[in-house]
Design a protein around this motif. Structure first.
Motif, PDB file in Angstrom:
ATOM      1  N   GLU A   1     -21.644  40.853  26.203  1.00 28.15           N
ATOM      2  CA  GLU A   1     -22.356  41.152  24.963  1.00 28.15           C
ATOM      3  C   GLU A   1     -22.554  39.890  24.122  1.00 28.15           C
ATOM      4  O   GLU A   1     -23.603  39.700  23.502  1.00 28.15           O
ATOM      5  CB  GLU A   1     -21.574  42.185  24.142  1.00 28.15           C
ATOM      6  N   VAL A   2     -21.541  39.040  24.134  1.00 28.19           N
ATOM      7  CA  VAL A   2     -21.626  37.792  23.367  1.00 28.19           C
ATOM      8  C   VAL A   2     -22.572  36.802  24.040  1.00 28.19           C
ATOM      9  O   VAL A   2     -23.501  36.260  23.425  1.00 28.19           O
ATOM     10  CB  VAL A   2     -20.217  37.173  23.214  1.00 28.19           C
ATOM     11  N   PHE A   3     -22.358  36.593  25.339  1.00 28.24           N
ATOM     12  CA  PHE A   3     -23.099  35.524  26.013  1.00 28.24           C
ATOM     13  C   PHE A   3     -24.564  35.881  26.258  1.00 28.24           C
ATOM     14  O   PHE A   3     -25.404  34.987  26.326  1.00 28.24           O
ATOM     15  CB  PHE A   3     -22.396  35.174  27.330  1.00 28.24           C
ATOM     16  N   LEU A   4     -24.870  37.163  26.400  1.00 25.04           N
ATOM     17  CA  LEU A   4     -26.267  37.540  26.598  1.00 25.04           C
ATOM     18  C   LEU A   4     -27.060  37.503  25.295  1.00 25.04           C
ATOM     19  O   LEU A   4     -28.271  37.731  25.290  1.00 25.04           O
ATOM     20  CB  LEU A   4     -26.362  38.917  27.249  1.00 25.04           C
ATOM     21  N   GLN A   5     -26.394  37.211  24.190  1.00 20.77           N
ATOM     22  CA  GLN A   5     -27.094  36.876  22.943  1.00 20.77           C
ATOM     23  C   GLN A   5     -27.175  35.363  22.759  1.00 20.77           C
ATOM     24  O   GLN A   5     -28.199  34.836  22.319  1.00 20.77           O
ATOM     25  CB  GLN A   5     -26.366  37.493  21.741  1.00 20.77           C
ATOM     26  N   LEU A   6     -26.095  34.671  23.098  1.00 17.07           N
ATOM     27  CA  LEU A   6     -26.056  33.223  22.915  1.00 17.07           C
ATOM     28  C   LEU A   6     -26.995  32.490  23.866  1.00 17.07           C
ATOM     29  O   LEU A   6     -27.716  31.557  23.464  1.00 17.07           O
ATOM     30  CB  LEU A   6     -24.630  32.706  23.123  1.00 17.07           C
TER      31      LEU A   6
END
Length: 476
Positions: free
Chosen positions: A253-258
């Motif tokens: 969830e974090v990395f697919l935004q970053l």
């Protein structure tokens, strides 16, 4: 391959290269700034990404074993590769076991790092790049110059000429009336690649992330070629650096935004593919993961340097780097160019060669790379850390004029009286070498500094002298 100072000088003479890079990187920078600015919690996301990666690296042995167990339980096979030679041997043997003589590839920095295409070619196996930019590089007998956009140094006219000249040699030719219109170029690439997608029985990929708790691999891309490679062939071989692990599915969830915001300036990637082992009757029926070390445990052992392993290969640091924008990627002598390459490559390959020893100095230390890094890698600190390593390993041996000058500077700065004397000489020299406010070309070896930059002339008066004259106190 010459070291960075010599290679950069050659690249700086290429005006077309500088124009292509300035145009492309400025566009990406603007798009990234727009989509990052939309998120009020970008700083918190960045901290979360850094924290997840730091935690994973601190417990990497545990998560690697967990990942292997999950892949095996899902019907896949995990192979461990200590270096490039071992990884290439594993992949070649796996392809040979299928009886095939060609593979299609998803864009992968890990396979570029180990020069897998060369190893496959030596074994009589053709490897076809299916990412558009990688295809351009491959057909042009070229080398990637950017992590995200490997053919960023090429303009549309050059790409048209490459397609016309090379496509027919290895498959479906480009149309005779091909122009440099982007839609026509994309159409030619699709026609050329389609036959390879439909014919290939084996695919090779990398992965953006590997989830330890489920054994899932993740690839994000923009063209759909990756999904074709990951689903159509009967055998899938994924070469993955051991630092790509994240502990849990929720971490994505974090990395697919970053990642998409930092790399392409998009809110999300057009294609996000995940796969876990094999599913009977659906997708590849044979799945292998090659977990690649190739110097990563050496970087992990360095308490300062290990933060480079947090990198998610977004290339945001390249797009803001003034050095990269003027020299391009080939000058770095590595598949990892730009600021992250300057700190990652010397840790993976060591600092014994002249090429790797020069990389920590391929930066102005302006700090722009740290500001945009989505996982907060302090690249300027790492550059200084690696410069210290290079100096320490040569301690006691002064082999270059620069080393001699640095020793002299150390001697001058080590004593207040010597420094004051040097400042008086510098102020006096202004009358000779700095009449116009800048220093012109100096004789060798000082010309190595003045040939490429305008340095300000020494001040007419040192701060120490000004202080004594205006405040009447002694120097401190």
């Amino acid at each position: 391959m010459p070291a960075f100072p010599q290679a950069a000088k050659q690249q700086l003479a290429n005006a077309q290269l500088r124009h292509n890079l300035a145009d492309a990187t400025s566009t990406i920078r603007r798009k990234r700034a727009d989509v990052v600015g939309e998120l009020d919690d970008w700083a918190q996301l960045r901290e979360a990404g850094a924290a997840i990666k730091t935690h994973t690296l601190s417990n990497l042995d545990t998560y690697l074993e967990q990942f292997e167990a999950a892949v095996t339980a899902a019907g896949g096979t995990v192979h461990w590769a200590r270096d490039a030679e071992e990884a290439n041997r594993i992949v070649v043997d796996l392809v040979r076991a299928t009886g095939e003589r060609e593979v299609v590839k998803v864009k992968s920095m890990a396979t570029q790092e180990i020069e897998l295409n060369d190893a496959l070619r030596a074994a009589g196996i053709d490897a076809w790049e299916t990412d558009l930019a990688e295809l351009i590089v491959q057909l042009g007998h070229d080398a990637p110059s950017h992590i995200l956009v490997p053919a960023i140094h090429r303009n549309r006219a050059e790409i048209r000429d490459i397609f016309r000249r090379e496509m027919g040699e290895v498959g479906t030719p480009a149309p005779d009336d091909l122009t440099d219109d982007p839609a026509r170029l994309a159409e030619a690439a699709r026609r050329h690649l389609r036959e390879k997608f439909l014919r290939a029985k084996v695919a090779v990929s990398g992965a953006n992330f590997a989830v330890a708790e489920t054994g899932t691999l993740v690839v994000v891309e923009s063209e759909g070629n990756g999904r074709m490679c990951l689903t159509l062939p009967e055998t899938l071989i994924s070469v993955v650096g051991i630092e790509k692990l994240v502990p849990r599915w929720e971490d994505l969830e974090v990395f697919l935004q970053l990642l998409p915001r930092s790399s392409t300036g998009e809110r999300m990637n057009p294609y996000t593919s995940t796969w876990t082992g094999v599913t009977p009757g659906d997708g590849p029926q044979s799945f292998h993961v090659v977990l690649l070390d190739n110097g990563r445990t050496n970087a992990l052992a360095d308490e300062v340097g290990r933060q480079a392993l947090r990198c998610i290969r977004c290339s945001a640091c390249l797009n803001v780097c003034p050095v990269y924008e003027r020299t391009g990627g080939h000058a770095y002598g590595s598949v990892y160019p730009g600021p992250i390459g300057a700190v990652l490559t010397p840790q993976l390959r060591g600092t014994t060669s002249e090429v790797d020893k020069a990389l920590p100095y391929a930066s102005s230390l302006c700090g722009a790379c740290y500001d945009v890094c989505p996982v907060a890698i302090n690249i300027p600190d790492l550059l200084v850390h690696l410069r210290t390593r290079v100096v320490e390993q040569d301690r006691g041996w002064r082999s270059t004029p620069v080393d001699v000058l640095m020793s002299l500077a150390s001697w001058v700065f080590g004593d207040a009286k010597r420094l004051a004397a040097a400042q008086r000489v510098a102020s006096w020299s202004r009358k000779v070498i700095g009449r116009k406010g800048t220093i012109g070309r100096l004789p060798p070896p000082l010309s190595r500094w003045t040939d490429a930059r305008d340095a300000p002339a020494p001040a007419e008066e040192s701060f120490r002298t000004w202080w004594e004259r205006n405040r009447g106190g002694g120097a401190r």
